[in-house]
Design an enzyme around this catalytic site. Structure first.
Site, PDB file in Angstrom:
ATOM      1  N   SER A  42       0.927  -1.554   0.183  1.00 12.75           N
ATOM      2  CA  SER A  42       0.455  -0.161   0.370  1.00 12.75           C
ATOM      3  C   SER A  42       0.554   1.584   0.426  1.00 12.75           C
ATOM      4  O   SER A  42       1.909   1.723   0.605  1.00 12.75           O
ATOM      5  CB  SER A  42      -1.020   0.237   1.582  1.00 12.75           C
ATOM      6  OG  SER A  42      -1.861   1.307   1.451  1.00 12.75           O
ATOM      7  N   LYS A  81      31.246  -1.142   1.924  1.00 15.34           N
ATOM      8  CA  LYS A  81      31.106  -1.062   3.513  1.00 15.34           C
ATOM      9  C   LYS A  81      32.577  -2.141   4.175  1.00 15.34           C
ATOM     10  O   LYS A  81      32.213  -3.154   4.274  1.00 15.34           O
ATOM     11  CB  LYS A  81      30.020  -0.855   4.288  1.00 15.34           C
ATOM     12  CG  LYS A  81      30.223  -1.023   6.061  1.00 15.34           C
ATOM     13  CD  LYS A  81      28.383  -0.970   6.443  1.00 15.34           C
ATOM     14  CE  LYS A  81      28.414  -1.199   7.441  1.00 15.34           C
ATOM     15  NZ  LYS A  81      27.470  -1.668   8.234  1.00 15.34           N
TER      16      LYS A  81
END
Ligand code: FAD
Length: 502
Positions: A42, A81
């Site tokens: 949604s 990273k």
């Protein structure tokens, strides 16, 4: 009656968890005849919108779903990273890197830390970080891929992860999933339909009154935990007494300051602040304990400590540390925030989604929904949460800080049994054991225990087999090789732009 194969899989939620599940399941099971995968999300509800730093296991997930690394770096504005820099955690002014990969070189069949401890006794003051290629390269802003087969090079010990824009990652995965046949339905689930006797979920009613039927439901609805928590009532194990931070405020800012392939975590008076540099902006957030600081003060502290101009309004979130007592109940499996949350101090949430998907794939059910298999799934999931909780707790309990009520609370925290045993073993003998293939390796435990002030009283006697001069020379050589290797690496930005990753 013979059990039949599952044909209809329904995923509720299109955040990182939902789209990772869709991508993983469609890649591995998509070709099964008759299998359909539907994802309901949604846009009006939206996603949590944070979650940008990962750990090395994600490279395996990306490979599994067939992701081209440079396309992924470009699309998600990702950086590499090599670890996490912890600032002010032991005491203000102190910092260390918890790097990916391992430290130094095992010698005479004995783990490296014993030789490091011996060296320290002989007057060598080099920090453990200087024996990690990831820490040294990371602090110098350098990057390259690991070379696992080049046993003579420190690069064989390197390991890496990514920092990315989570919204873009979900979008990228959506593209892959839809190509692989996943059907996306836009709509809000307003009612969950259940079998009157078994309580199994049979379908979902959306706000436009359409119904989506299914046999296996994957709850990726975020903190709402719509199916597992709200509908099936699986209780939440609350771990806030060990992990008291229950709030966060997040904000992106313009690029500025250091450009290193590292996530940074800076301890603050009632929590800590993250800094995650991406290609186009820095993600920042302040995780704090609302019992020790109010939201306004936490936001002000965050805004006062940014490396660039803010790019949005601060986004406030609250949470409780812990997890649902059973991640799989009846025909519902929860992934992501719907299953639990541990603060992002070691960037573990996306990994928990990934490992949940891997576990679901290996225990993928048929219509019989075997209790033995469900039990196995739940035990392994809980074990993983417990292991991570203990590792996070170590960061808080092993500290010299007593400069605020929050830190006084933390340093007096009673360690869990598993953590207490690990600390005791390390303190007395420098030994570390990785239990049941737990997520964090010996090197991770070593890094955080040593750097946060837990000092072993002795080391393995075999570390004395090398004489003093030989010990110091070997340590110096390892350090030198790591330094030289790091010096010759390209900067992360050159590495990326040369390969089309920007
Ligand atoms: P969400 O992003 O909340 O998605 C939920 C989805 O469910 C949405 O699509 C929503 O629309 C849908 N939905 C909900 N209800 C309904 C309904 N009734 N009908 C239809 N759809 C519905 N993880 C890391 O690995 N590294 C990090 O550095 C990191 N940092 C974080 C920092 C903070 C402060 C927080 C809170 C989390 C962090 N995480 C991090 C966790 C990470 O953000 C989440 O694990 C990850 O994004 C997964 O979120 P999710 O998909 O479970 O939930």
């Amino acid at each position: 009656m013979k059990n039949s194969p599952i044909r209809k899989v329904v995923i509720v939620g299109g955040g990182t968890a939902g789209w990772m599940a869709a991508a993983g399941l469609s890649r591995v099971l998509g070709a099964l005849p008759g299998l359909s995968i539907t994802l309901i999300e949604s846009e009006a509800i939206g996603t949590v919108g944070v979650g940008e730093a990962t750990i090395p296991q994600i490279t395996a997930f990306n490979r599994l779903i067939g992701l081209d690394e440079m396309a992924f770096m470009r699309e998600t504005r990702a950086t590499y990273k090599l670890g996490i820099e912890f600032v002010d955690w032991l005491r203000p002014g102190h910092s260390y890197v918890h790097p990916f990969g391992s430290f130094g070189l095992d010698m005479l069949g004995i783990e490296f830390q014993h030789f490091w401890l011996r060296g320290r006794e002989l007057g060598d003051t080099a920090a453990i970080d200087s024996y990690s290629i990831a820490a040294v390269a990371g602090k110098s802003g350098k990057f390259t891929w690991p070379q696992p087969d080049n046993r003579k090079s420190p690069l064989s010990k390197l390991s890496y992860a990514f920092q990315f824009d989570a919204g873009r990652y979900a979008k990228f995965l959506r593209g892959l999933s839809e190509q692989a046949g996943v059907r996306r339905v836009e709509g809000r689930v307003v009612e969950v339909l259940q079998h009157p006797e078994s309580g199994f979920v049979t379908g979902l009613k959306l706000d436009d009154q359409t119904e989506v039927e299914g046999e296996l439901f994957i709850d990726c609805s975020g903190f709402r935990s719509l199916l597992l928590g709200q509908t099936l009532g699986v209780p939440f194990n609350d771990w806030s007494r060990w992990l008291p931070c229950d709030s966060a405020v997040a904000i992106p800012c313009e690029l500025g300051g250091a450009n290193e392939p590292l996530t940074r975590s800076t301890a603050r008076s009632a929590g800590w602040q993250w800094r995650i540099p991406l290609q186009h902006r820095i993600g920042n957030g302040h995780v704090f304990s609302s019992a020790h600081m109010d939201g306004e003060a936490a936001t002000d502290m965050l805004l006062a400590n940014l490396d660039g101009k803010p790019l949005a309004e601060p986004n406030r979130l609250s949470f409780t540390a812990g997890h649902r007592a059973r991640a799989w109940e009846k025909n519902v499996v929860a992934l992501g925030l719907a299953g639990g949350f541990l603060e992002p101090l070691e960037s573990t949430s996306i990994h928990l989604v990934q490992s949940g998907i891997a576990r679901l794939l290996s225990l993928f059910p048929d219509s019989g929904f075997s209790e033995v298999e469900i039990g196995r799934y739940n035990d392994e999931t809980e074990r993983e949460y417990v292991d991570i909780r203990d590792f996070l707790l170590l960061h808080y309990s092993a500290t010299e800080r007593d400069d605020s009520e929050f830190w006084r609370y933390c340093r007096n925290l009673e360690p869990t049994d598993g953590l207490a045993e690990k600390i005791e073993m390390f303190r007395s003998s420098g030994r570390i054991f990785r239990e049941h293939n737990e997520l964090f390796t010996e090197a991770s435990w070593l890094s955080v225990m040593l750097s946060q002030g837990i000092s072993p009283q002795r080391y393995h006697p075999a570390a004395r087999l090398l004489d003093d001069a030989e010990t110091l020379a070997r340590l110096g050589n390892i350090r030198g090789a790591i330094r030289n290797t790091a010096d010759q690496l390209p900067s992360q930005s050159d590495f990326l732009s040369e390969r089309g990753g920007t």
